[in-house]
Design an enzyme around this catalytic site. Structure first.
Site, short mmCIF file in Angstrom:
data_model
loop_
_atom_site.label_atom_id
_atom_site.label_comp_id
_atom_site.label_asym_id
_atom_site.label_seq_id
_atom_site.Cartn_x
_atom_site.Cartn_y
_atom_site.Cartn_z
N ASP A 157 0.85 -1.19 0.00
CA ASP A 157 0.00 0.00 0.00
C ASP A 157 0.89 1.25 0.00
OD1 ASP A 157 -1.99 1.84 0.36
OD2 ASP A 157 -2.81 0.98 2.18
N ALA A 158 0.96 1.95 1.12
CA ALA A 158 1.73 3.20 1.15
C ALA A 158 2.89 3.09 2.14
CB ALA A 158 0.82 4.35 1.54
N ALA A 160 3.20 -9.56 -0.31
CA ALA A 160 4.11 -10.70 -0.14
C ALA A 160 3.37 -11.85 0.53
CB ALA A 160 5.30 -10.28 0.71
N ILE A 163 -8.33 5.18 20.67
CA ILE A 163 -8.90 5.86 19.50
C ILE A 163 -10.20 6.55 19.87
CG2 ILE A 163 -9.92 5.48 17.20
CD1 ILE A 163 -7.83 3.27 16.78
N GLY A 198 -10.49 -1.98 19.31
CA GLY A 198 -9.22 -2.70 19.32
C GLY A 198 -8.76 -3.03 17.91
N ARG A 199 -7.56 -3.58 17.83
CA ARG A 199 -6.97 -3.92 16.54
C ARG A 199 -6.46 -5.36 16.57
NH1 ARG A 199 -6.31 0.27 13.17
NH2 ARG A 199 -4.52 -0.63 12.08
N HIS A 259 12.98 27.16 34.05
CA HIS A 259 11.78 27.79 34.62
C HIS A 259 11.27 28.87 33.66
CE1 HIS A 259 8.96 29.24 37.58
NE2 HIS A 259 9.37 30.48 37.33
P1 FAD Z 1 1.69 -0.78 10.24
O1 FAD Z 1 1.94 0.64 10.47
O2 FAD Z 1 0.29 -1.29 10.29
O3 FAD Z 1 2.32 -1.13 8.81
C1 FAD Z 1 2.20 -2.40 8.26
C2 FAD Z 1 2.37 -2.30 6.77
O4 FAD Z 1 2.45 -3.61 6.22
C3 FAD Z 1 1.19 -1.61 6.07
O5 FAD Z 1 1.66 -0.53 5.31
C4 FAD Z 1 0.58 -2.71 5.18
O6 FAD Z 1 0.10 -2.21 3.96
C5 FAD Z 1 1.79 -3.64 4.95
N1 FAD Z 1 1.43 -5.03 4.67
C6 FAD Z 1 0.59 -5.83 5.36
N2 FAD Z 1 0.57 -7.07 4.83
C7 FAD Z 1 1.41 -7.05 3.76
C8 FAD Z 1 1.83 -8.02 2.81
N3 FAD Z 1 1.39 -9.29 2.87
N4 FAD Z 1 2.70 -7.65 1.85
C9 FAD Z 1 3.17 -6.36 1.78
N5 FAD Z 1 2.83 -5.40 2.68
C10 FAD Z 1 1.97 -5.75 3.65
N6 FAD Z 1 0.70 4.48 18.00
C11 FAD Z 1 1.48 5.32 18.70
O7 FAD Z 1 2.55 4.91 19.18
N7 FAD Z 1 1.13 6.62 18.90
C12 FAD Z 1 -0.01 7.13 18.41
O8 FAD Z 1 -0.31 8.31 18.60
C13 FAD Z 1 -0.86 6.28 17.66
N8 FAD Z 1 -2.01 6.74 17.13
C14 FAD Z 1 -2.78 5.91 16.39
C15 FAD Z 1 -3.97 6.41 15.87
C16 FAD Z 1 -4.80 5.61 15.12
C17 FAD Z 1 -6.07 6.18 14.56
C18 FAD Z 1 -4.41 4.26 14.86
C19 FAD Z 1 -5.28 3.38 14.02
C20 FAD Z 1 -3.24 3.74 15.38
C21 FAD Z 1 -2.42 4.56 16.15
N9 FAD Z 1 -1.23 4.10 16.72
C22 FAD Z 1 -0.45 4.93 17.46
C23 FAD Z 1 -0.78 2.71 16.51
C24 FAD Z 1 0.28 2.67 15.37
O9 FAD Z 1 -0.29 3.19 14.20
C25 FAD Z 1 0.74 1.23 15.16
O10 FAD Z 1 1.20 0.69 16.39
C26 FAD Z 1 1.87 1.20 14.15
O11 FAD Z 1 1.45 1.70 12.90
C27 FAD Z 1 2.38 -0.23 13.97
O12 FAD Z 1 3.42 -0.22 13.05
P2 FAD Z 1 3.73 -1.53 12.19
O13 FAD Z 1 4.95 -1.20 11.38
O14 FAD Z 1 3.76 -2.71 13.06
O15 FAD Z 1 2.49 -1.73 11.23
P1 NAD Z 2 -8.49 -0.05 22.70
O1 NAD Z 2 -8.14 -1.44 23.01
O2 NAD Z 2 -7.60 1.05 23.17
O3 NAD Z 2 -9.95 0.28 23.28
C1 NAD Z 2 -11.07 -0.46 22.89
C2 NAD Z 2 -12.21 -0.17 23.86
O4 NAD Z 2 -13.40 -0.71 23.31
C3 NAD Z 2 -12.02 -0.81 25.22
O5 NAD Z 2 -12.21 0.18 26.21
C4 NAD Z 2 -13.09 -1.89 25.25
O6 NAD Z 2 -13.57 -2.14 26.56
C5 NAD Z 2 -14.15 -1.29 24.36
N1 NAD Z 2 -15.09 -2.26 23.74
C6 NAD Z 2 -14.79 -3.45 23.18
N2 NAD Z 2 -15.91 -4.03 22.66
C7 NAD Z 2 -16.94 -3.17 22.90
C8 NAD Z 2 -18.33 -3.18 22.59
N3 NAD Z 2 -18.93 -4.19 21.95
N4 NAD Z 2 -19.10 -2.13 22.96
C9 NAD Z 2 -18.53 -1.09 23.65
N5 NAD Z 2 -17.21 -1.03 23.97
C10 NAD Z 2 -16.42 -2.05 23.58
O7 NAD Z 2 -8.67 -0.02 21.11
P2 NAD Z 2 -8.67 1.18 20.06
O8 NAD Z 2 -9.12 2.45 20.69
O9 NAD Z 2 -9.42 0.65 18.90
O10 NAD Z 2 -7.16 1.32 19.67
C11 NAD Z 2 -6.46 0.20 19.13
C12 NAD Z 2 -5.01 0.27 19.44
O11 NAD Z 2 -4.38 1.25 18.61
C13 NAD Z 2 -4.68 0.71 20.85
O12 NAD Z 2 -4.77 -0.34 21.77
C14 NAD Z 2 -3.26 1.19 20.69
O13 NAD Z 2 -2.42 0.07 20.71
C15 NAD Z 2 -3.28 1.80 19.30
N6 NAD Z 2 -3.45 3.28 19.39
C16 NAD Z 2 -2.54 4.01 20.10
C17 NAD Z 2 -2.68 5.37 20.20
C18 NAD Z 2 -1.64 6.15 20.96
O14 NAD Z 2 -0.59 5.59 21.24
N7 NAD Z 2 -1.90 7.40 21.34
C19 NAD Z 2 -3.75 6.02 19.61
C20 NAD Z 2 -4.68 5.26 18.90
C21 NAD Z 2 -4.51 3.88 18.80
#
Ligand code: FAD
Ligand code: NAD
Length: 471
Positions: free
Chosen positions: A41-42, A118, A187, A275-276, A447
């Site tokens: 993807d990207a 892949a 999130i 969750g994820r 400070h």
């Molecule tokens: P990813 O970033 O998911 O990258 C995986 C890559 O693998 C993707 O580009 C995908 O296209 C590629 N891929 C998958 N399968 C294949 C395949 N078979 N072949 C080729 N390519 C493939 N974390 C923080 O620490 N701070 C934050 O503030 C934060 N905010 C977040 C906000 C949101 C809305 C979300 C959804 C997540 C947030 N996270 C945050 C979590 C963070 O985005 C992830 O922990 C992080 O992106 C994980 O990195 P990664 O490299 O493991 O995977």
């Molecule tokens: P999360 O695990 O943080 O929270 C999910 C929440 O959904 C929990 O409080 C859970 O009790 C609730 N829940 C589950 N099933 C439910 C239902 N049927 N009805 C009502 N509530 C329900 O998951 P998320 O917010 O999706 O984030 C996923 C992950 O992405 C995080 O755990 C974190 O690892 C990563 N993330 C990190 C950041 C950051 O670092 N600032 C920001 C965004 C995401």
């Protein structure tokens, strides 16, 4: 994504170019290894394209609008008009700059970039399919960094128009009047704050009994209260069960509590953030002898190597905690381990931050975790209301807390404050370096800054705080 470059069988094949994969690829190349990075993807993965960066861009932009609109006490009278489409364009520009930077860094370090999906043929070979043709690459070592995707809740298919995942919520071109958010986790809390500041009526339904389950009560309470003051309506102990069209043109989200009580919440859209889950489909991990856990994760040892020799897994695909900086740290360990260095992942000082209002950031152990681990912890706290700098920001709800072992070594910190995500770096470094409370207390802090509260919390633990009463 970039055009595929001509490639030969690499020493290190990295699958996935998120913060786990691209960092691993660059570090392996820096160590003189021949590296190919495959991305379908990207470049930048979820973090740069749909996660950390776009969400934080919106957190900042909506803060600017909200702060300007609520600064009468400071003598500022403004009525900002938010153009969400323009805000989205600005956010996309930030993302483009960063993903372009990743491409340049990969190329400058000699990483070969290949576009495609892949999948393992066996433990030494992958097939890469770019939609038009397939190529087969053999590797000496492979780092799987395929990330995670949002969990889909039964009754809420993301394909249905009013149902949003975080990525879709960050692409909306107009502000919804009413939004139901399912899940008060990372999130749910971050994006509820964003939409509440945009003027959306936000309702959160959370299955458990508090926001941000897992965080201490006094930490979560500050953020919940602030969210309530922004108009967010919380419903705890309710599990979302489904949605239906409503007569008013919107939708009705249905929930059920543990005692079977059903409730309904009107909305225009519903954001599901429950969750994820690791991404291994399309990867055919079993062909390489990899067996994902029940949760879909690839288990690894402290060198980030899976049970299959030569195959490593880093980032979200390797399971919790799913954080970008953890993915990158694991990527570095895997690359250095492959290069023959004595690298190992150390989970002692992993910071985490929630970009709510105010922010939360933690590292290491809480007081109760320290007790459970047999420490006899010493705790010090500095409330923000006693911080001069906090008063000048207008934000005085929150605190800095440090936790130390009985002999004074820093083992944890919990911060609820503006810029907590930045402030946590000091205690994180402290834990990493084996700093004591005295080290932190004796460090001269600028400070007036919020970081002085870290010093004062350490002084408080030592019974020597100047600007707060000692325990
Ligand atoms: P990813 O970033 O998911 O990258 C995986 C890559 O693998 C993707 O580009 C995908 O296209 C590629 N891929 C998958 N399968 C294949 C395949 N078979 N072949 C080729 N390519 C493939 N974390 C923080 O620490 N701070 C934050 O503030 C934060 N905010 C977040 C906000 C949101 C809305 C979300 C959804 C997540 C947030 N996270 C945050 C979590 C963070 O985005 C992830 O922990 C992080 O992106 C994980 O990195 P990664 O490299 O493991 O995977
Ligand atoms: P999360 O695990 O943080 O929270 C999910 C929440 O959904 C929990 O409080 C859970 O009790 C609730 N829940 C589950 N099933 C439910 C239902 N049927 N009805 C009502 N509530 C329900 O998951 P998320 O917010 O999706 O984030 C996923 C992950 O992405 C995080 O755990 C974190 O690892 C990563 N993330 C990190 C950041 C950051 O670092 N600032 C920001 C965004 C995401």
């Amino acid at each position: 994504m970039v055009a595929t470059e001509a490639t030969t069988d690499p020493e290190v094949l990295v699958i996935g170019a998120g913060p786990g994969g691209y960092v691993a690829a660059i570090r392996a190349a820096q160590r003189g290894l021949d590296v190919t990075l495959v991305e379908r993807d990207a470049l930048g993965g979820v973090c740069l394209n749909r996660g950390c960066i776009p969400s934080k861009a919106y957190v900042t932009a909506t803060d600017v609008a909200h702060d300007a609109a609520t600064a009468e006490e400071m003598g500022i009278h403004a009525d900002p008009v938010v153009d969400l489409a323009a805000m989205c364009d600005w956010k996309d520009g930030v993302v483009d700059r960063l993903t372009g930077g990743v491409e340049k860094l990969c190329k400058a370090n000699g990483v070969t970039l290949v576009e495609g999906t892949a999948s393992f043929v066996d433990g030494e070979t992958v097939r890469v399919d770019d939609g038009d043709e397939t190529d087969t690459l053999s590797f000496d070592h492979c780092i799987v960094a395929t990330g995670s995707r949002p969990l889909e809740l039964p009754g809420f298919p993301f394909a249905a128009d009013p149902v949003l995942d975080a990525a879709a919520a960050l692409e909306l071109s107009s502000v919804p009047d009413r939004l139901v958010v399912v899940g008060a986790g990372y999130i749910g809390m971050e994006l509820s704050t964003v939409f509440a500041k945009l003027g959306t009526d936000v309702t959160i339904v959370e299955a458990l009994d508090s926001v941000l389950p897992g965080y201490e009560d006094d930490v979560a309470r500050v953020v919940r209260k602030r969210a309530e003051s922004l108009g967010v309506d919380f419903h705890f102990g309710e599990r979302a069960t489904g949605w239906r069209d409503a007569a008013d043109g919107g939708i009705v989200v249905t929930t059920e509590s543990d005692d079977g009580t059903e409730s309904t919440h009107g909305a225009d859209r519903v954001l599901v953030a429950v969750g994820r889950t690791p991404v291994t489909d399309a990867l055919d991990p079993e062909n390489a002898g990899l067996e994902p856990t029940e949760n879909g994760a690839l288990e690894t040892d402290e060198r980030c190597e899976t049970a299959v020799d030569g195959i490593y897994a880093v980032g979200d695909v390797a399971g919790e905690p799913m954080l970008a900086h953890v993915a990158s740290a694991e990527g570095v360990v895997a690359a250095e381990a492959i290069a023959g260095e004595p690298a190992a992942f150390d989970a002692q000082a992993i910071p985490a931050a929630v970009f709510t209002d105010p922010e939360i950031a933690t590292v290491g152990l809480t007081e109760s975790e320290a007790e459970a681990e047999g420490f006899d912890p010493v705790v010090g706290e500095m409330p923000l209301r006693s911080s001069g700098r906090a008063l000048t920001t207008g934000d005085t709800e929150g605190f800095v807390r440090v936790v130390a072992s009985a002999d004074g070594f820093l083992i944890g910190a919990q911060i609820v404050a503006p810029e907590a995500s930045e402030l946590i770096a000091e205690p994180t470094l402290g834990i990493e370096m084996g700093a004591t409370l005295e080290d932190v207390a004796a460090t001269i802090h600028t400070h007036p800054t919020l970081s002085e509260a870290v010093m004062e919390a350490a002084e408080n633990a030592l019974g020597q705080a100047i600007h707060t009463l000692n325990r």
